[in-house]
Motif scaffolding. Structure first.
Motif, PDB file in Angstrom:
ATOM      1  N   LEU A   1       0.844  -1.192   0.000  1.00 32.04           N
ATOM      2  CA  LEU A   1       0.000   0.000   0.000  1.00 32.04           C
ATOM      3  C   LEU A   1       0.880   1.242   0.000  1.00 32.04           C
ATOM      4  O   LEU A   1       1.895   1.310   0.693  1.00 32.04           O
ATOM      5  N   LEU A   2       0.487   2.248  -0.778  1.00 34.18           N
ATOM      6  CA  LEU A   2       1.174   3.532  -0.832  1.00 34.18           C
ATOM      7  C   LEU A   2       0.343   4.560  -0.072  1.00 34.18           C
ATOM      8  O   LEU A   2      -0.871   4.645  -0.249  1.00 34.18           O
ATOM      9  N   PHE A   3       0.993   5.344   0.791  1.00 35.77           N
ATOM     10  CA  PHE A   3       0.333   6.447   1.485  1.00 35.77           C
ATOM     11  C   PHE A   3       0.679   7.754   0.794  1.00 35.77           C
ATOM     12  O   PHE A   3       1.792   7.944   0.310  1.00 35.77           O
ATOM     13  N   ILE A   4      -0.294   8.654   0.794  1.00 28.97           N
ATOM     14  CA  ILE A   4      -0.072  10.018   0.336  1.00 28.97           C
ATOM     15  C   ILE A   4      -0.255  10.920   1.551  1.00 28.97           C
ATOM     16  O   ILE A   4      -1.358  11.047   2.091  1.00 28.97           O
ATOM     17  N   GLY A   5       0.835  11.535   2.009  1.00 30.09           N
ATOM     18  CA  GLY A   5       0.762  12.418   3.169  1.00 30.09           C
ATOM     19  C   GLY A   5       1.465  11.841   4.379  1.00 30.09           C
ATOM     20  O   GLY A   5       1.154  10.735   4.810  1.00 30.09           O
ATOM     21  N   ALA A   6       2.416  12.603   4.926  1.00 20.59           N
ATOM     22  CA  ALA A   6       3.246  12.123   6.033  1.00 20.59           C
ATOM     23  C   ALA A   6       3.002  12.903   7.315  1.00 20.59           C
ATOM     24  O   ALA A   6       3.900  13.025   8.142  1.00 20.59           O
ATOM     25  N   GLY A   7       1.771  13.420   7.479  1.00 15.55           N
ATOM     26  CA  GLY A   7       1.466  14.203   8.664  1.00 15.55           C
ATOM     27  C   GLY A   7       0.764  13.417   9.751  1.00 15.55           C
ATOM     28  O   GLY A   7       0.813  12.176   9.804  1.00 15.55           O
TER      29      GLY A   7
ATOM     30  N   GLU B   1      -1.252   3.509  12.944  1.00 16.88           N
ATOM     31  CA  GLU B   1      -1.688   2.749  14.113  1.00 16.88           C
ATOM     32  C   GLU B   1      -2.949   1.953  13.810  1.00 16.88           C
ATOM     33  O   GLU B   1      -3.127   0.833  14.303  1.00 16.88           O
ATOM     34  N   LEU B   2      -3.835   2.511  12.996  1.00 18.60           N
ATOM     35  CA  LEU B   2      -5.032   1.781  12.585  1.00 18.60           C
ATOM     36  C   LEU B   2      -4.658   0.478  11.893  1.00 18.60           C
ATOM     37  O   LEU B   2      -5.217  -0.590  12.193  1.00 18.60           O
ATOM     38  N   LEU B   3      -3.704   0.551  10.964  1.00 23.79           N
ATOM     39  CA  LEU B   3      -3.277  -0.656  10.253  1.00 23.79           C
ATOM     40  C   LEU B   3      -2.702  -1.674  11.224  1.00 23.79           C
ATOM     41  O   LEU B   3      -2.995  -2.869  11.142  1.00 23.79           O
ATOM     42  N   ARG B   4      -1.874  -1.194  12.172  1.00 28.68           N
ATOM     43  CA  ARG B   4      -1.303  -2.096  13.166  1.00 28.68           C
ATOM     44  C   ARG B   4      -2.406  -2.781  13.977  1.00 28.68           C
ATOM     45  O   ARG B   4      -2.396  -3.992  14.177  1.00 28.68           O
TER      46      ARG B   4
ATOM     47  N   LEU C   1      -2.906  -5.427   9.841  1.00 30.41           N
ATOM     48  CA  LEU C   1      -2.544  -5.263   8.433  1.00 30.41           C
ATOM     49  C   LEU C   1      -1.116  -4.734   8.326  1.00 30.41           C
ATOM     50  O   LEU C   1      -0.632  -4.025   9.214  1.00 30.41           O
ATOM     51  N   PRO C   2      -0.436  -5.036   7.234  1.00 26.36           N
ATOM     52  CA  PRO C   2       0.937  -4.545   7.073  1.00 26.36           C
ATOM     53  C   PRO C   2       0.971  -3.039   6.875  1.00 26.36           C
ATOM     54  O   PRO C   2       0.008  -2.452   6.357  1.00 26.36           O
TER      55      PRO C   2
END
Length: 211
Positions: free
Chosen positions: A3-9, A17-20, A24-25
């Motif tokens: 999965l690619l994220f857009i935004g590092a804020g 944390e939601l993924l954890r 999910l990876p």
């Protein structure tokens, strides 16, 4: 593929944390237009590497490095714009749902939306693309939440409320059942909305009035 994220804020950190919590990876990388972006990091979790500006999304897709993405941006209009651009490239936009969220079986959640801890989505609720239902927010039965809306923490929509696109409902604000909130409207923190709100209007207070 990763999965690619857009935004590092901050919103990105919350979604890490939601993924954890969901088992999910983590995302395989993050794109952010900040020239000195250090990547995406949250204490206790592995850092997510910065791969460059958002414009690299098409290149990464064509190289088959990523085939899904999530737009972790707080600004509603920008989140919608970037989400639509990614979908046009071919990216899948998965829904990210915290395991503590309660979502009725009859609810429909649009691609790219995020449902954070303890959010409640009631019966027959419709959520548009790239929306955020933040921590502890509630959307009661038959409500319609337009594209790229944001229900801030603790906000509540009564039954049958209809939000247009890119609406912000502030922290702990409440909207009376059956009301209509126009595109781009902003409802201030702690407000009690007892009447329809026009597109683009900012309201606040108890009862809420135009600001």
């Amino acid at each position: 593929m990763a999965l690619l994220f857009i935004g590092a804020g901050g919103h990105g950190r919350a979604l890490l944390e939601l993924l954890r919590d969901a088992g999910l990876p983590p995302p395989g990388g993050v794109l952010d237009d900040a020239a000195d972006c250090p990547g995406l990091a949250c204490p206790g979790l592995p850092p997510v590497p910065w791969l460059g500006p958002v414009a690299r999304a098409a290149e990464l897709f064509s190289r088959k490095d990523f085939d899904s993405a999530h737009v972790a941006l707080g600004r509603n209009a920008l989140r919608r714009q970037v989400g639509e651009s990614l979908a046009a490239i071919g990216y899948a936009l998965p829904v990210l749902r915290h395991p503590s969220a309660v979502i009725a079986g009859s609810a429909r959640i649009g691609p790219g939306s995020a449902i954070l801890p303890r959010a409640v989505v009631g019966a027959a609720v419709e959520v548009g693309t790239c929306a955020i239902l933040n921590t502890g927010s509630i959307a009661e039965h038959d409500s319609v939440i337009g594209p790229a809306c944001h229900l801030a923490p603790g906000s509540v929509l009564g039954g049958g409320v209809r939000l247009g696109a890119e609406v912000l409902v502030g922290i702990l604000a409440g909207v009376k059942p059956g009301l209509r909130i126009g595109d781009g409207a902003v409802i201030g923190m702690g407000s009690a909305v007892l009447a329809d709100v026009a597109p683009g209007q900012e309201v606040g207070g108890v009862p809420a009035r135009p600001l």
